[in-house]
Scaffold this active site. Structure first.
Site, mmCIF file in Angstrom:
data_model
loop_
_atom_site.group_PDB
_atom_site.id
_atom_site.type_symbol
_atom_site.label_atom_id
_atom_site.label_comp_id
_atom_site.label_asym_id
_atom_site.label_seq_id
_atom_site.Cartn_x
_atom_site.Cartn_y
_atom_site.Cartn_z
ATOM 1 N N ASP A 1 -3.561 -2.820 3.967
ATOM 2 C CA ASP A 1 -2.462 -2.640 4.913
ATOM 3 C C ASP A 1 -1.668 -3.943 5.021
ATOM 4 O OD1 ASP A 1 -0.778 -1.735 6.870
ATOM 5 O OD2 ASP A 1 -2.358 -1.138 8.270
ATOM 6 N N ASP B 1 3.484 0.810 3.449
ATOM 7 C CA ASP B 1 2.765 -0.452 3.613
ATOM 8 C C ASP B 1 1.248 -0.307 3.641
ATOM 9 O OD1 ASP B 1 2.963 0.928 6.015
ATOM 10 O OD2 ASP B 1 2.892 -0.878 7.237
ATOM 11 N N GLU B 2 0.724 0.851 3.319
ATOM 12 C CA GLU B 2 -0.726 0.979 3.323
ATOM 13 C C GLU B 2 -1.195 2.017 2.303
ATOM 14 O OE1 GLU B 2 -2.655 2.864 6.707
ATOM 15 O OE2 GLU B 2 -0.700 3.485 7.468
#
EC number: 2.7.7.7
Length: 420
Positions: free
Chosen positions: A6, A100-101
């Site tokens: 993350d 983003d993860e």
């Protein structure tokens, strides 16, 4: 073992990366106008209580020194793709969850989990100058909770025999599915921690929060999660919206500029995924909050902004009465398949045209950034439109798959997953 990777405060971190003068300062990405909402806040801003989903007006009251930066979703998409490429170099099974993860399944990877996680974090730091928090656990649930516990810029490995000790002290609302209402219901019965839930009979939890939620809580409190890492979710549609800082007339030039920008974003995402769309849908929200949509199915699938825009303009014109005031415009492409089909050139038509131009733009943007090249009309600023990447226009772009929408929201009052 499963890895959850993350990126910390992703949108804000990207802005601090490309504007070094912002490093160490409280930064928030989002809409700056009276309707603006924070999408992402740097850790310096979070120290003042600023967070994702917060109205910008309130964020400025909490942190008068806050630097508001408009969202640049094109740039974030490019950076995200670069990070995902790094993740794919470490494992065969990678499941992106959002920009983003992502989850990685380490089955068949011949490196110890902690060593791999350190290598992964180092690569992202060296190549992208971004902080990556990593959690490692026996399943997705534990890995996700471990990465949250590791933030910011940390690493936490939870072995199978450590799961119970790791989970029990956590607040009950850290578990998936425990929102404010569920947390209130649990609190009334004195169930404050994951350990409290683990010690509570399943039937009791089902009476408190319902059968399905009770079963999920029981399994989660025990650290059980059978979900596999799914390498790729099939995309069903792509789209984005723009909320204007002030209502505009239906014939204002910002409408066409916005549609062109959205068409370009959608087309770039289609081409990046090797996809093409058969249906174009335009959404309009009027000043009185009434919302209408209209769609058109095209004869052939398309992946060019030129074609999407050409379909969107008459759709918009058919939706909006004269003198109507517009609050929001959205553009979505649907009916996705595996790429645009070759087309037969008409007599006298040039062999090199829009397809070559837009693919050349893709290559330039991939190398130099999303702002390196774009249509001239998107460079010119107007007081209403601002920079299309978000100077005065609130952005909401999303990808819909078979799972939940993956979105970045700059004006929704809900509690979105704040990047980082």
């Amino acid at each position: 073992m499963i890895v959850h990777a993350d990126l910390d405060a992703f949108y804000a971190a990207v802005e601090q990366r490309r504007r070094p003068e912002l490093k160490g300062r409280p930064v928030a990405v989002g809409g700056a106008g009276p309707r603006g909402v924070v999408m992402s806040a740097s850790y310096e801003a979070r120290a003042y209580g600023v967070g994702g989903g917060m109205p910008t007006v309130r964020a400025r009251r909490l942190c008068p020194e806050l630097v508001m930066v408009p969202p640049d979703m094109d740039e974030y998409a490019v950076v995200s793709a670069n990070v995902m490429a790094v993740l794919h170099s470490f494992a065969r099974r990678v499941e992106p969850v959002s920009m983003d993860e992502a989850y990685l399944d380490l089955a068949g990877v011949g490196i110890k989990p902690r060593a791999l996680a350190e290598l992964l974090r180092g690569r992202v730091r060296d190549e992208q100058d971004l902080a990556l928090s990593v959690g490692v656990g026996p399943n997705k649930l534990v890995a996700k909770l471990a990465s949250v516990a590791a933030k910011p810029d940390g690493l936490l490995v939870v072995a199978a025999d450590e799961v119970e000790a790791f989970l029990r002290p956590l607040a009950a609302n850290r578990l998936p599915g425990v929102g404010p209402k569920t947390a209130d219901a649990l609190t009334r019965f004195g169930l404050l921690t994951v350990g409290d839930l683990a010690d509570t009979p399943r039937d009791t939890l089902r009476r408190i929060v319902g059968a399905a939620a009770g079963d999920l809580l029981t399994a989660s409190a025990r650290g059980e999660d059978p979900r596999p890492v799914v390498p790729q979710r099939a995309e069903r549609s792509l789209g984005g919206e723009r909320t204007f800082p002030a209502d505009v007339s239906g014939d204002h030039e910002v409408i066409h500029t916005t549609l062109l920008g959205l068409a370009g974003q959608n087309a770039a995402r289609l081409r990046a995924g090797g996809l093409a769309a058969r249906t174009v849908t335009v959404k309009v929200r009027f000043a009185d909050l009434r919302t209408v949509t209209r769609s058109r199915t095209l004869p052939e699938p398309v992946d060019l902004a030129h074609d999407i825009f050409a379909a969107a303009v008459p759709l918009f014109a058919g939706l909006v009465p004269a003198r109507a005031r517009i609050r929001l415009v959205g553009l979505r492409v649907e009916g996705l398949d595996g790429g645009a089909r070759p087309t037969q050139l008409a007599l006298g038509e040039r062999e090199v045209g829009w397809a070559e131009l837009e693919r050349t733009m893709d290559r330039v943007q991939a190398k130099f950034g999303a702002a390196a090249v774009r249509p001239a009309s998107l460079i010119t600023r107007s007081p209403q439109a601002g920079n299309f990447s978000g100077a005065e226009v609130v952005d909401r772009s999303e990808r819909r798959g078979h799972g939940r929408p993956q979105r970045a929201t700059a004006h929704a009052p809900r509690q979105p997953k704040s990047p980082g």
